[in-house]
Design a protein around this motif. Sequence first.
Motif, mmCIF file in Angstrom:
data_model
loop_
_atom_site.group_PDB
_atom_site.id
_atom_site.type_symbol
_atom_site.label_atom_id
_atom_site.label_comp_id
_atom_site.label_asym_id
_atom_site.label_seq_id
_atom_site.Cartn_x
_atom_site.Cartn_y
_atom_site.Cartn_z
ATOM 1 N N GLN A 145 0.838 -1.184 0.000
ATOM 2 C CA GLN A 145 0.000 0.000 0.000
ATOM 3 C C GLN A 145 0.879 1.242 0.000
ATOM 4 N N VAL A 147 0.718 5.160 1.316
ATOM 5 C CA VAL A 147 0.004 6.137 2.131
ATOM 6 C C VAL A 147 0.956 7.277 2.458
ATOM 7 N N ASN A 148 0.573 8.494 2.071
ATOM 8 C CA ASN A 148 1.375 9.686 2.365
ATOM 9 C C ASN A 148 2.836 9.515 1.948
ATOM 10 N N ASN A 149 3.035 9.029 0.725
ATOM 11 C CA ASN A 149 4.371 8.854 0.145
ATOM 12 C C ASN A 149 5.212 7.783 0.838
ATOM 13 N N ILE A 150 4.577 6.954 1.684
ATOM 14 C CA ILE A 150 5.272 5.825 2.307
ATOM 15 C C ILE A 150 4.691 4.539 1.730
ATOM 16 N N GLU A 151 5.534 3.786 1.066
ATOM 17 C CA GLU A 151 5.099 2.527 0.457
ATOM 18 C C GLU A 151 5.547 1.358 1.326
ATOM 19 N N GLN A 188 10.233 5.308 1.345
ATOM 20 C CA GLN A 188 9.724 6.674 1.227
ATOM 21 C C GLN A 188 9.884 7.143 -0.210
ATOM 22 N N ALA A 191 9.169 13.676 -3.490
ATOM 23 C CA ALA A 191 8.328 14.426 -4.422
ATOM 24 C C ALA A 191 8.817 14.267 -5.859
#
Length: 287
Positions: A145, A147-151, A188, A191
């Motif tokens: 998953q 979530v907030n740029n954390i895979e 992580q 951007a």
Amino acid sequence: SARTATPSDRPALSRLINLPAVFVGVSLAATDLVDDQFKILPAADVCNSGSAAGTFDGAALPAPGTQLPLGKHTLSASYTNCARTLDSITTNGSSSATYNIVDPLLLNGTIESSAVNLRVANTAAGSPAQDTTVNGSGLITQSGQLVNNIETSSSTYTPSSGATFKNNLTNNLATFSSGSVTVKTVTQIAATGIPTIQQIRQDFNSSAYSIGATSYVVTGFLQFTLNVTGQSSGEVIVKANGVQIGRAYVDVNGQLVYEANGAIPIFSQPPFPGKLFGRVGTKFSSK
């Protein structure tokens, strides 16, 4: 009594510990017919000499450049002295990969591998001798998953009971019976899209296999938190016929240490002919 593993013990112990995952990875040689986007490769890019024949869902392969679809499908390959100049790997035998994937980004789903007399060897001059034959099937279960740029990603490698892994240089033959290896990563995503791995964890779920009359069982975990002092931990125990013959553990300095209590069977590190499921998170493009 335990002793610090010798330079030859360390790689032998590491390969013994990771044998189930390595088996499944090698047996996925059918995926050499495609690139990292799961697009069919031209024949000349698969073998620089020798040959490879493939099918998709039992029919002829799509044209080179065609991206294979999501869902449940089977890619099969048969190799005859298929040699690649880039990595000096020569492959013979047959392999298939049946994947069932619904998420194009994280590859949530499964892939089942199957190999028949699949032999891979490294022929590069000056390289360590490598020659392995695998038979049987395996399963990779993948979940992840973002979530907030954390895979977060988890891949479990499970050889089927009766599958075999042979080192042709020593004639050591491992026959799998049960258990699995799970690899979890936390990454992580910057951007800019550049990924940085933050944590890796390996769980050895009572991996069991035999070599001759000796039964081996591997249990424990290793966890490495990168760039954070004191956060790595874990211990893996290897037993032969119920007696501990070695272990790998993380010391107080965060270093991985190998320790041997007895003789470690030798398995050469096989060259990977296939693309490991857990390493191909960009195979299916959403474009």
